[in-house]
Scaffold this motif. Sequence first.
Motif, PDB file in Angstrom:
ATOM      1  N   MET A 114      65.512   2.246  22.817  1.00  0.00           N
ATOM      2  CA  MET A 114      65.457   1.273  21.732  1.00  0.00           C
ATOM      3  C   MET A 114      66.749   1.277  20.920  1.00  0.00           C
ATOM      4  SD  MET A 114      64.945   1.070  18.113  1.00  0.00           S
ATOM      5  CE  MET A 114      64.212   2.630  17.698  1.00  0.00           C
ATOM      6  N   ILE A 115      67.231   2.470  20.588  1.00  0.00           N
ATOM      7  CA  ILE A 115      68.461   2.583  19.797  1.00  0.00           C
ATOM      8  C   ILE A 115      69.661   2.096  20.600  1.00  0.00           C
ATOM      9  CG2 ILE A 115      70.021   4.241  18.679  1.00  0.00           C
ATOM     10  CD1 ILE A 115      67.361   5.806  17.929  1.00  0.00           C
ATOM     11  N   ASN A 116      69.728   2.458  21.875  1.00  0.00           N
ATOM     12  CA  ASN A 116      70.834   1.981  22.716  1.00  0.00           C
ATOM     13  C   ASN A 116      70.847   0.456  22.797  1.00  0.00           C
ATOM     14  OD1 ASN A 116      71.687   4.574  23.187  1.00  0.00           O
ATOM     15  ND2 ASN A 116      70.990   4.660  25.298  1.00  0.00           N
ATOM     16  N   ALA A 117      69.662  -0.149  22.995  1.00  0.00           N
ATOM     17  CA  ALA A 117      69.569  -1.610  23.078  1.00  0.00           C
ATOM     18  C   ALA A 117      70.007  -2.247  21.757  1.00  0.00           C
ATOM     19  CB  ALA A 117      68.146  -2.029  23.437  1.00  0.00           C
ATOM     20  N   LEU A 118      69.642  -1.616  20.646  1.00  0.00           N
ATOM     21  CA  LEU A 118      70.018  -2.133  19.338  1.00  0.00           C
ATOM     22  C   LEU A 118      71.528  -2.051  19.122  1.00  0.00           C
ATOM     23  CD1 LEU A 118      68.862  -3.325  16.719  1.00  0.00           C
ATOM     24  CD2 LEU A 118      68.733  -0.987  15.839  1.00  0.00           C
ATOM     25  N   VAL A 119      72.140  -0.947  19.553  1.00  0.00           N
ATOM     26  CA  VAL A 119      73.597  -0.806  19.445  1.00  0.00           C
ATOM     27  C   VAL A 119      74.286  -1.925  20.227  1.00  0.00           C
ATOM     28  CG1 VAL A 119      75.576   0.622  20.145  1.00  0.00           C
ATOM     29  CG2 VAL A 119      73.643   1.671  18.961  1.00  0.00           C
ATOM     30  N   ILE A 120      73.831  -2.180  21.443  1.00  0.00           N
ATOM     31  CA  ILE A 120      74.431  -3.239  22.266  1.00  0.00           C
ATOM     32  C   ILE A 120      74.235  -4.599  21.588  1.00  0.00           C
ATOM     33  CG2 ILE A 120      74.292  -4.449  24.484  1.00  0.00           C
ATOM     34  CD1 ILE A 120      75.625  -1.666  24.633  1.00  0.00           C
ATOM     35  N   LYS A 121      73.035  -4.848  21.071  1.00  0.00           N
ATOM     36  CA  LYS A 121      72.738  -6.125  20.414  1.00  0.00           C
ATOM     37  C   LYS A 121      73.600  -6.321  19.166  1.00  0.00           C
ATOM     38  CE  LYS A 121      69.085  -8.658  18.077  1.00  0.00           C
ATOM     39  NZ  LYS A 121      67.881  -8.496  17.305  1.00  0.00           N
ATOM     40  N   GLU A 122      73.697  -5.299  18.334  1.00  0.00           N
ATOM     41  CA  GLU A 122      74.377  -5.419  17.044  1.00  0.00           C
ATOM     42  C   GLU A 122      75.897  -5.251  17.126  1.00  0.00           C
ATOM     43  OE1 GLU A 122      72.808  -6.240  14.201  1.00  0.00           O
ATOM     44  OE2 GLU A 122      70.854  -6.274  15.186  1.00  0.00           O
ATOM     45  N   GLY A 125      77.699  -5.048  20.321  1.00  0.00           N
ATOM     46  CA  GLY A 125      78.280  -5.624  21.532  1.00  0.00           C
ATOM     47  C   GLY A 125      78.555  -4.608  22.624  1.00  0.00           C
ATOM     48  N   SER A 126      78.856  -3.371  22.223  1.00  0.00           N
ATOM     49  CA  SER A 126      79.135  -2.330  23.206  1.00  0.00           C
ATOM     50  C   SER A 126      79.104  -0.967  22.524  1.00  0.00           C
ATOM     51  CB  SER A 126      80.512  -2.537  23.846  1.00  0.00           C
ATOM     52  OG  SER A 126      81.534  -2.293  22.888  1.00  0.00           O
ATOM     53  N   PHE A 127      79.006   0.074  23.353  1.00  0.00           N
ATOM     54  CA  PHE A 127      79.084   1.428  22.815  1.00  0.00           C
ATOM     55  C   PHE A 127      80.504   1.714  22.331  1.00  0.00           C
ATOM     56  CE2 PHE A 127      75.336   1.850  25.570  1.00  0.00           C
ATOM     57  CZ  PHE A 127      74.446   2.342  24.633  1.00  0.00           C
ATOM     58  N   LYS A 128      81.495   1.137  22.996  1.00  0.00           N
ATOM     59  CA  LYS A 128      82.885   1.356  22.579  1.00  0.00           C
ATOM     60  C   LYS A 128      83.118   0.858  21.158  1.00  0.00           C
ATOM     61  CE  LYS A 128      85.039   1.552  27.075  1.00  0.00           C
ATOM     62  NZ  LYS A 128      86.031   1.044  27.999  1.00  0.00           N
ATOM     63  N   ALA A 129      82.448  -0.238  20.784  1.00  0.00           N
ATOM     64  CA  ALA A 129      82.631  -0.793  19.441  1.00  0.00           C
ATOM     65  C   ALA A 129      82.105   0.171  18.372  1.00  0.00           C
ATOM     66  CB  ALA A 129      81.935  -2.149  19.331  1.00  0.00           C
ATOM     67  N   ILE A 130      80.937   0.748  18.598  1.00  0.00           N
ATOM     68  CA  ILE A 130      80.405   1.693  17.590  1.00  0.00           C
ATOM     69  C   ILE A 130      81.177   3.006  17.637  1.00  0.00           C
ATOM     70  CG2 ILE A 130      78.514   2.698  18.948  1.00  0.00           C
ATOM     71  CD1 ILE A 130      76.847   2.563  16.280  1.00  0.00           C
ATOM     72  N   ASP A 131      81.649   3.407  18.821  1.00  0.00           N
ATOM     73  CA  ASP A 131      82.501   4.600  18.916  1.00  0.00           C
ATOM     74  C   ASP A 131      83.763   4.409  18.079  1.00  0.00           C
ATOM     75  OD1 ASP A 131      80.724   5.880  20.629  1.00  0.00           O
ATOM     76  OD2 ASP A 131      81.891   5.442  22.444  1.00  0.00           O
TER      77      ASP A 131
END
Length: 193
Positions: free
Chosen positions: A152-160, A162-168
């Motif tokens: 759920m959290i991974n899907a939310l990160v992608i949704k909000e 765009g990518s894991f790299k963006a939140i990193d």
Amino acid sequence: SHFWGTQFRVFCETIRKHALATGDSTERSCKESAYWICTFSNNQYRMLQELGKTHVESSFYLALRSGTCKGTCMILDELALPLTRSWCLFELLQTIQLEAQQQDFHGLLFCTSTGVLNFGAAVVELAMNIGKKLTTLSVENASATSQADKDMINALVIKEMGSFKAIDRELKQHVRGALQKCQAQVNGSFADL
């Protein structure tokens, strides 16, 4: 935001340091500061009900979005373990959004038992260890007790984001800013010698 594996005395001292740094620097201000701490706020015997069916029903979301939350304290040790936990990263995502949405939100503060990194107060070795840990960190690799929570959290990160790299990138930018303040504090202290 914290990792349950952190020693309780370290956790308490870290909260105390934060309260002193953000209050009027007295023990009295520490006693008057209020914190929402998931370990104590969630009924550990009713976790499914506590977390709700969607992220907006979770106690984490409700606490951060309550309107009374002033910021997020991330309790860090030299291993920066909260940065490896999915729910801590969920809090990070909400904090990033609140920084953009609310002018009076104080944002993300990285707190240690020696002080608040964002204010330049941390032991140099600890600040360096956190910086080193950050170089190999990716939010995508965070873990959770429940696979459903992680998904759920991974899907939310992608949704909000765009990518894991963006939140990193966002996380690294926040930590880099805090570490630069620590560096400036140390450089100033050496210059004063």
